[in-house]
Design a protein around this motif. Structure first.
Motif, PDB file in Angstrom:
ATOM      1  N   ARG A  91       0.827  -1.212   0.000  1.00  0.00           N
ATOM      2  CA  ARG A  91       0.000   0.000   0.000  1.00  0.00           C
ATOM      3  C   ARG A  91       0.859   1.259   0.000  1.00  0.00           C
ATOM      4  N   THR A  92       2.063   1.148   0.538  1.00  0.00           N
ATOM      5  CA  THR A  92       2.960   2.309   0.554  1.00  0.00           C
ATOM      6  C   THR A  92       4.028   2.225  -0.535  1.00  0.00           C
ATOM      7  N   ASP A  93       4.525   1.012  -0.802  1.00  0.00           N
ATOM      8  CA  ASP A  93       5.625   0.843  -1.756  1.00  0.00           C
ATOM      9  C   ASP A  93       5.167   0.469  -3.156  1.00  0.00           C
ATOM     10  N   GLY A  94       3.927   0.020  -3.292  1.00  0.00           N
ATOM     11  CA  GLY A  94       3.413  -0.360  -4.600  1.00  0.00           C
ATOM     12  C   GLY A  94       3.296  -1.859  -4.779  1.00  0.00           C
ATOM     13  N   LEU A  95       2.379  -2.272  -5.640  1.00  0.00           N
ATOM     14  CA  LEU A  95       2.191  -3.684  -5.940  1.00  0.00           C
ATOM     15  C   LEU A  95       3.459  -4.284  -6.546  1.00  0.00           C
ATOM     16  N   LEU A  96       3.649  -5.569  -6.306  1.00  0.00           N
ATOM     17  CA  LEU A  96       4.792  -6.363  -6.785  1.00  0.00           C
ATOM     18  C   LEU A  96       6.070  -6.117  -5.995  1.00  0.00           C
ATOM     19  N   SER A  97       6.063  -5.120  -5.099  1.00  0.00           N
ATOM     20  CA  SER A  97       7.290  -4.771  -4.382  1.00  0.00           C
ATOM     21  C   SER A  97       7.566  -5.742  -3.229  1.00  0.00           C
ATOM     22  N   MET A  98       8.793  -5.732  -2.761  1.00  0.00           N
ATOM     23  CA  MET A  98       9.205  -6.488  -1.583  1.00  0.00           C
ATOM     24  C   MET A  98      10.113  -5.617  -0.737  1.00  0.00           C
ATOM     25  N   THR A  99       9.875  -5.588   0.549  1.00  0.00           N
ATOM     26  CA  THR A  99      10.779  -4.859   1.438  1.00  0.00           C
ATOM     27  C   THR A  99      12.042  -5.681   1.649  1.00  0.00           C
ATOM     28  N   ASP A 100      13.104  -5.026   2.093  1.00  0.00           N
ATOM     29  CA  ASP A 100      14.338  -5.750   2.404  1.00  0.00           C
ATOM     30  C   ASP A 100      14.087  -6.794   3.487  1.00  0.00           C
ATOM     31  N   ALA A 101      13.227  -6.453   4.437  1.00  0.00           N
ATOM     32  CA  ALA A 101      12.921  -7.402   5.520  1.00  0.00           C
ATOM     33  C   ALA A 101      12.233  -8.645   4.973  1.00  0.00           C
ATOM     34  N   LEU A 102      11.298  -8.467   4.035  1.00  0.00           N
ATOM     35  CA  LEU A 102      10.608  -9.617   3.453  1.00  0.00           C
ATOM     36  C   LEU A 102      11.566 -10.470   2.633  1.00  0.00           C
ATOM     37  N   ILE A 103      12.482  -9.829   1.936  1.00  0.00           N
ATOM     38  CA  ILE A 103      13.490 -10.580   1.185  1.00  0.00           C
ATOM     39  C   ILE A 103      14.305 -11.452   2.126  1.00  0.00           C
ATOM     40  N   GLU A 104      14.753 -10.886   3.232  1.00  0.00           N
ATOM     41  CA  GLU A 104      15.543 -11.652   4.189  1.00  0.00           C
ATOM     42  C   GLU A 104      14.729 -12.778   4.814  1.00  0.00           C
ATOM     43  N   GLN A 105      13.444 -12.535   5.051  1.00  0.00           N
ATOM     44  CA  GLN A 105      12.576 -13.591   5.580  1.00  0.00           C
ATOM     45  C   GLN A 105      12.459 -14.742   4.597  1.00  0.00           C
ATOM     46  N   ASN A 106      12.417 -14.430   3.318  1.00  0.00           N
ATOM     47  CA  ASN A 106      12.345 -15.476   2.305  1.00  0.00           C
ATOM     48  C   ASN A 106      13.625 -16.298   2.253  1.00  0.00           C
ATOM     49  N   VAL A 107      14.750 -15.616   2.341  1.00  0.00           N
ATOM     50  CA  VAL A 107      16.038 -16.317   2.346  1.00  0.00           C
ATOM     51  C   VAL A 107      16.133 -17.250   3.555  1.00  0.00           C
TER      52      VAL A 107
END
Length: 354
Positions: A306-322
């Motif tokens: 809602r703040t960064d836009g659709l399809l986006s990922m925060t750095d925190a979410l990227i690290e959670q995925n890793v």
């Protein structure tokens, strides 16, 4: 590189479509001629024709792509044609298509793309449609399983291709394999409805809805809420596309964002496009697809999108995925798997898209 088993970790339910056999690779509406699948410009357009491989059959999961095509967003972005190629049991993987150059971009998942990269495929995830993966455990409302801990001592139907992610769910929650009885299963959840098992590995946007439509009241919990916060329907391209076709990739992402904004705003039209146009041969049911479109929105939209836009990922979410991949014994670094810089440039240059 060796071909990647597209369904070794990610499998969609066969309940969505009545006929899965022989799905193969199906060209979508909006196909053109006179250009190569991965993109040439001999049709007079700026970027020519590109091939986009979907992760599964043409159902509601790709509503954003349907809007982008049907409303002309791809054309407006400079593409002569965009072929939406169906995935499915008979298709090759997105990763294999990228490796051979048969597709320009594909919709996949981190747990599928990461092993391919580790095997030598030069590719990256540049965006994520689903902020949460839809894997869930569905159970009877009369004997609900509301968390992984509730699975202890219970029988869970697990499909062969989902054994790995189910094992990762157990590991992420400190549950020993012997504490849960795994019952080999196919994709029709009738055994759950019949009481043969207590829980069923499913997609939250599918089996809970189809079971409820048949009168089976049910509960479910998401894997993503219990230690496996993997994204899904990830946009994946080769490194050479990022390096050498950055403007073209930006143009595609702009069209994708516009398409998914429309899809989120209009579940009914999303369902109509899936049932009557793009997935017409799948004999989908309009009411069910509409309910799935509404449920899907909870996976596509998050506080951060809602703040960064659709399809986006925060750095925190990227690290959670890793970290989640590591739980599944897939050890990869964030910078090896993800490159959100192109999408972030798109939003920086087009703030009105947010």
């Amino acid at each position: 590189m060796n071909s990647i088993d597209r369904r070794s970790f990610l499998r969609y339910s066969a309940l969505t479509g009545a006929a899965l056999g022989g799905a193969g690779l199906l060209a979508a509406c909006g196909g053109g001629s006179g250009s190569s699948p991965n993109g040439s410009t001999d049709d007079g357009s700026k970027y020519g024709k590109v091939a986009v491989q979907l992760s599964w059959l043409k159902n509601i999961e790709f509503a954003g792509e349907y809007f982008a095509d049907s409303k002309g967003y791809f054309k407006d972005a400079g593409f002569g044609a965009v072929d939406l190629i169906a995935g499915g049991a008979a298709s090759t993987s997105v990763e294999a298509g990228l490796d051979t150059g048969k597709v320009w971009i594909g919709l996949s998942a981190p747990q599928t793309t990461a092993p391919a990269i580790l095997e030598g495929l030069p590719a990256k995830i540049v965006g994520a449609t689903y902020q949460k993966n839809p894997f869930a455990i569905v159970s009877s409302a009369g004997k609900p399983i509301k968390s992984p801990a509730d699975m202890k001592g219970r029988k869970i139907g697990v499909q062969d291709t989902n054994q790995l992610i189910f094992s990762a769910l157990l590991a992420a929650n400190g549950i020993a394999p012997g504490e849960v009885t795994v019952v080999p299963a196919q994709y029709d959840p009738t055994p759950l409805a019949n009481g043969e098992v207590d829980g069923w590995v499913s997609y939250v946007t599918n089996e809970p809805i189809t079971l409820a439509a048949k009168g089976f009241a049910n509960e479910n919990f998401l894997f993503a809420d219990f230690g496996l916060p993997l994204v899904a329907e990830t946009l994946t391209v080769t490194q050479s596309t990022i390096d050498n076709e950055r403007d073209k990739l930006k143009a595609f992402l702009i069209a994708e964002i516009k398409g998914w904004r429309d899809a989120v705003a209009d579940p009914a039209e999303s369902a109509r496009l899936a049932v009557e146009v793009y997935g017409k041969d799948q004999k989908l049911e309009l009411g069910e697809q509409t309910k799935e479109a509404i449920a899907q929105n909870d996976l596509v939209v998050s506080a951060s999108t809602r703040t960064d836009g659709l399809l986006s990922m925060t750095d925190a979410l990227i690290e959670q995925n890793v970290a989640a991949l590591r739980t599944a014994k897939i050890d990869i670094k964030a910078e090896q798997l993800f490159d959100l810089s192109v999408l972030r440039e798109v939003y920086a240059e087009n703030p009105g898209l947010k």
